[in-house]
Design an enzyme around this catalytic site. Structure first.
Site, short mmCIF file in Angstrom:
data_model
loop_
_atom_site.label_atom_id
_atom_site.label_comp_id
_atom_site.label_asym_id
_atom_site.label_seq_id
_atom_site.Cartn_x
_atom_site.Cartn_y
_atom_site.Cartn_z
N ILE A 17 0.94 -1.35 0.02
CA ILE A 17 -0.01 -0.07 -0.03
C ILE A 17 0.89 1.22 0.11
O ILE A 17 0.55 2.28 -0.76
CB ILE A 17 -0.87 0.08 1.15
CG1 ILE A 17 -1.76 -1.21 1.20
CG2 ILE A 17 -1.90 1.27 1.03
CD1 ILE A 17 -2.60 -1.71 2.44
N PHE A 78 2.93 3.35 7.49
CA PHE A 78 2.34 2.21 6.77
C PHE A 78 3.37 0.98 7.27
O PHE A 78 2.73 -0.23 7.40
CB PHE A 78 2.59 2.15 5.45
CG PHE A 78 1.65 3.03 4.35
CD1 PHE A 78 0.48 2.66 4.01
CD2 PHE A 78 2.21 4.28 4.06
CE1 PHE A 78 -0.52 3.65 3.41
CE2 PHE A 78 1.39 5.14 3.46
CZ PHE A 78 0.11 4.75 2.97
N TYR A 146 -2.83 -9.18 15.94
CA TYR A 146 -2.77 -8.09 15.04
C TYR A 146 -3.50 -6.80 15.13
O TYR A 146 -3.25 -5.73 15.28
CB TYR A 146 -2.88 -8.71 13.72
CG TYR A 146 -2.71 -7.97 12.56
CD1 TYR A 146 -1.90 -6.87 12.21
CD2 TYR A 146 -3.85 -7.55 11.82
CE1 TYR A 146 -1.95 -6.02 11.12
CE2 TYR A 146 -4.28 -6.62 10.66
CZ TYR A 146 -3.21 -5.93 10.35
OH TYR A 146 -3.25 -4.77 9.52
N LYS A 150 -2.92 -2.82 16.66
CA LYS A 150 -3.36 -1.77 15.92
C LYS A 150 -4.29 -0.91 16.85
O LYS A 150 -4.08 0.21 16.74
CB LYS A 150 -4.04 -1.95 14.55
CG LYS A 150 -3.23 -2.85 13.59
CD LYS A 150 -2.23 -1.77 12.84
CE LYS A 150 -1.47 -2.17 11.83
NZ LYS A 150 -0.71 -1.18 11.02
N ILE A 212 -11.49 -23.00 -0.90
CA ILE A 212 -12.26 -22.09 -0.26
C ILE A 212 -12.65 -22.65 1.35
O ILE A 212 -12.84 -23.82 1.41
CB ILE A 212 -13.61 -22.15 -1.07
CG1 ILE A 212 -13.56 -21.58 -2.17
CG2 ILE A 212 -14.59 -21.51 -0.12
CD1 ILE A 212 -14.74 -21.53 -3.17
N TYR A 213 -12.31 -21.77 2.19
CA TYR A 213 -12.73 -22.47 3.61
C TYR A 213 -14.29 -22.10 4.15
O TYR A 213 -14.58 -21.17 4.45
CB TYR A 213 -11.89 -21.35 4.50
CG TYR A 213 -10.40 -21.67 4.19
CD1 TYR A 213 -9.66 -22.83 4.43
CD2 TYR A 213 -9.35 -20.78 3.55
CE1 TYR A 213 -8.36 -23.24 4.23
CE2 TYR A 213 -8.18 -21.12 3.19
CZ TYR A 213 -7.70 -22.44 3.61
OH TYR A 213 -6.37 -22.64 3.34
N ARG A 287 -12.44 -21.99 8.58
CA ARG A 287 -11.40 -21.77 9.58
C ARG A 287 -12.17 -21.20 10.80
O ARG A 287 -13.02 -20.51 10.92
CB ARG A 287 -10.53 -20.69 8.88
CG ARG A 287 -9.59 -21.16 7.88
CD ARG A 287 -8.55 -19.92 7.39
NE ARG A 287 -9.67 -18.79 6.67
CZ ARG A 287 -9.04 -17.98 5.83
NH1 ARG A 287 -7.67 -18.14 5.36
NH2 ARG A 287 -9.62 -17.13 5.45
N ASP A 290 -13.78 -17.28 11.45
CA ASP A 290 -14.09 -16.64 10.25
C ASP A 290 -15.40 -16.33 10.31
O ASP A 290 -16.42 -16.95 10.16
CB ASP A 290 -13.85 -17.42 9.45
CG ASP A 290 -12.56 -17.05 8.35
OD1 ASP A 290 -11.95 -15.99 8.58
OD2 ASP A 290 -12.47 -17.69 7.47
N1 NAD Z 1 -3.03 -5.37 3.11
C1 NAD Z 1 -4.10 -5.03 3.76
O1 NAD Z 1 -5.05 -5.53 3.31
C2 NAD Z 1 -4.25 -4.12 5.00
C3 NAD Z 1 -5.54 -4.18 5.76
C4 NAD Z 1 -5.45 -3.58 6.95
C5 NAD Z 1 -4.35 -2.69 7.41
N2 NAD Z 1 -3.06 -2.71 6.61
C6 NAD Z 1 -1.95 -1.91 7.15
O2 NAD Z 1 -1.61 -1.21 5.90
C7 NAD Z 1 -0.02 -1.38 6.40
C8 NAD Z 1 0.74 -1.71 5.07
O3 NAD Z 1 0.39 -2.89 4.67
P1 NAD Z 1 0.94 -3.64 3.41
O4 NAD Z 1 -0.29 -4.61 2.68
O5 NAD Z 1 1.28 -2.53 2.33
O6 NAD Z 1 2.02 -4.38 3.98
P2 NAD Z 1 3.44 -4.62 3.45
O7 NAD Z 1 4.15 -5.57 4.34
O8 NAD Z 1 3.77 -4.91 2.12
O9 NAD Z 1 4.15 -3.32 3.89
C9 NAD Z 1 4.83 -3.05 5.20
C10 NAD Z 1 6.21 -2.28 4.89
O10 NAD Z 1 6.59 -2.14 6.26
C11 NAD Z 1 8.26 -2.32 6.15
N3 NAD Z 1 8.61 -2.52 7.49
C12 NAD Z 1 8.09 -3.61 8.45
N4 NAD Z 1 8.66 -3.50 9.37
C13 NAD Z 1 9.51 -2.28 9.58
C14 NAD Z 1 10.35 -1.68 10.46
N5 NAD Z 1 10.55 -2.15 11.84
N6 NAD Z 1 11.11 -0.85 10.13
C15 NAD Z 1 10.89 0.10 8.89
N7 NAD Z 1 10.03 -0.80 7.84
C16 NAD Z 1 9.45 -1.98 8.27
C17 NAD Z 1 8.13 -3.48 5.21
O11 NAD Z 1 9.65 -3.97 4.64
C18 NAD Z 1 7.14 -3.36 4.04
O12 NAD Z 1 7.69 -2.63 3.23
C19 NAD Z 1 0.30 -2.21 7.42
O13 NAD Z 1 0.51 -1.43 8.56
C20 NAD Z 1 -0.92 -3.03 7.55
O14 NAD Z 1 -1.18 -3.34 8.84
C21 NAD Z 1 -3.04 -3.38 5.58
#
Ligand code: NAD
Length: 370
Positions: A17, A78, A146, A150, A212-213, A287, A290
């Site tokens: 993201i 992020f 998790y 958050k 599929i779960y 699962r 869920d």
């Molecule tokens: N993907 C989803 O559906 C989703 C849903 C809800 C929330 N989120 C939140 O969005 C954020 C981004 O998610 P994503 O899907 O892009 O995940 P991602 O794993 O692709 O991105 C996370 C990034 O953080 C970096 N990172 C992790 N630990 C670190 C540290 N200690 N120091 C520096 N960098 C670090 C990783 O290298 C990675 O590039 C996360 O916080 C996640 O919890 C994602």
């Protein structure tokens, strides 16, 4: 508000993201620095016009020094751990990364007088809510560590607002999916646990079977219903939240979802349509834990931030993801194999122009891999 004068730090900007957010910020004329330890992210995902700094948020002193040297107007945070299953096996990692390291970031911001932050929160803070669609004031009862990590960090943000005048937007994402329509960046998780990339990797023959779960949920076709939100729509909400806070808006929490659920069967059906493949799937048991139905009410983000999701059709989400997976069947060319704790590269590059910084970091990462 003139975005050309604003410098934004994006932690986790090499991730799924974050990399899309960086691209949108640059398109809007912001100056962007990405901070990432590349533990999960990919240097190739970072926009070439962004400055890249390899640093781990665990390194509090480095962060403090970094914020003293730089002038940021705001932070998009992020960086974090995201795997729900892992959070149940190794919760301490989640409290460290998602909570403690987050406080390192807030402290570095506080010391430097940077008080605006957009935080990636999650629908997992709600657990299994009783009322659907889910509003921000729904009861919160996380079912995994998790979501709990958050939730803790959201509360810390509230305190930083109360005590130190921080302004935050905690954005509770539902299921982020899709990819930039250019096909240049996309989702490259290892392991891949999300349904859209998994079914498309299955289509490419990268994974052997697809299960599929449960098909006995109380839904129309018996499979779970989830709210899928295109990554670029998510990112739009981040830019709007940033403008809102920089214009003096109050700290707040916003759900980000499509508001319309799609069943697992519908996702598979769309993947069949988009790929032109028959995609035989197995039915496995449910699962544990869920819920049948998780759908967001995102009216608040629409009303306050003027957010208007555009890529809300399942065809848009699966179609853009398919373009990414087809052109990148093995994800980004290189896997992150650099030590997560090596912050020395950032110090080595002091005094380099921003343009060169990213290129030189790429070179040093390649050296570290060999
Ligand atoms: N993907 C989803 O559906 C989703 C849903 C809800 C929330 N989120 C939140 O969005 C954020 C981004 O998610 P994503 O899907 O892009 O995940 P991602 O794993 O692709 O991105 C996370 C990034 O953080 C970096 N990172 C992790 N630990 C670190 C540290 N200690 N120091 C520096 N960098 C670090 C990783 O290298 C990675 O590039 C996360 O916080 C996640 O919890 C994602």
């Amino acid at each position: 508000m003139n975005s050309f004068q604003k410098h934004i730090l994006v932690t986790g900007g090499a991730g799924f993201i974050g990399s899309h957010a960086v691209r949108a910020l640059i398109d809007q004329g912001y100056s962007v620095t990405v901070l990432d330890n590349l533990s999960k992210g990919h240097l190739e995902a970072v926009h070439p016009q962004a400055r890249f700094v390899k640093m781990d948020l665990s390194q509090q002193q480095d962060l403090l020094e970094f914020f003293q040297k730089e002038k940021f107007d705001a932070v998009m945070h992020f960086a974090g751990l995201i795997e729900v299953g892992l959070s149940m096996r190794e919760p301490e990692k989640f409290f460290q990364t998602n909570v403690v390291y987050g406080v390192h970031l807030l402290e570095a911001m506080r010391a430097a007088g940077v008080k605006t932050i957009i935080f990636s929160s999650t629908a997992a803070v709600y657990g299994n809510p009783k009322i659907i669609p889910i509003k921000e004031d729904a009861e919160l009862s996380q079912t995994n560590f998790y979501g709990q990590s958050k939730f803790f960090f959201e509360n810390i943000l509230r305190k930083y607002d109360e005590f130190y005048g921080f302004k935050f937007a905690a954005l509770r994402y539902f299921n982020a999916a899709g990819a930039d329509p250019s096909g240049e960046i996309g989702q490259d998780y290892e392991p891949s646990t999300h349904i859209v990339p998994r079914v498309l990797q299955y289509a490419l023959g990268k994974i052997k079977d697809f299960k599929i779960y449960g098909d006995d949920f109380p839904t129309q076709d018996g499979t779970c219903i989830r709210d899928y939100i295109h990554v670029n729509d998510l990112v739009d909400a981040h830019l709007l939240a940033l403008e809102y806070l920089l214009a003096g808006g109050a700290s707040d929490i916003f759900n980000l979802g499509n508001g319309q659920g799609f069943s697992v069967q519908e996702v598979i059906e769309t993947a069949r349509k988009v790929t032109g493949l028959s995609l035989k799937v197995e039915i496995g048991p449910r699962r544990e834990g869920d819920p049948a139905l998780l759908v967001a009410d995102s009216a608040k983000a629409k009303n306050i931030l003027n957010w208007n999701p555009k890529l809300f059709r399942l065809e848009d989400i699966v179609g853009t993801a398919w373009k990414w997976h087809q052109t990148h069947p093995d994800g980004y060319a290189s896997r992150p194999r650099v030590s997560a704790r090596d912050t020395s590269q950032e110090r080595k590059h002091e005094g380099l122009s921003q343009k060169n910084q990213h290129q030189i970091d790429q070179a040093s990462v390649k050296r570290a891999e060999t």
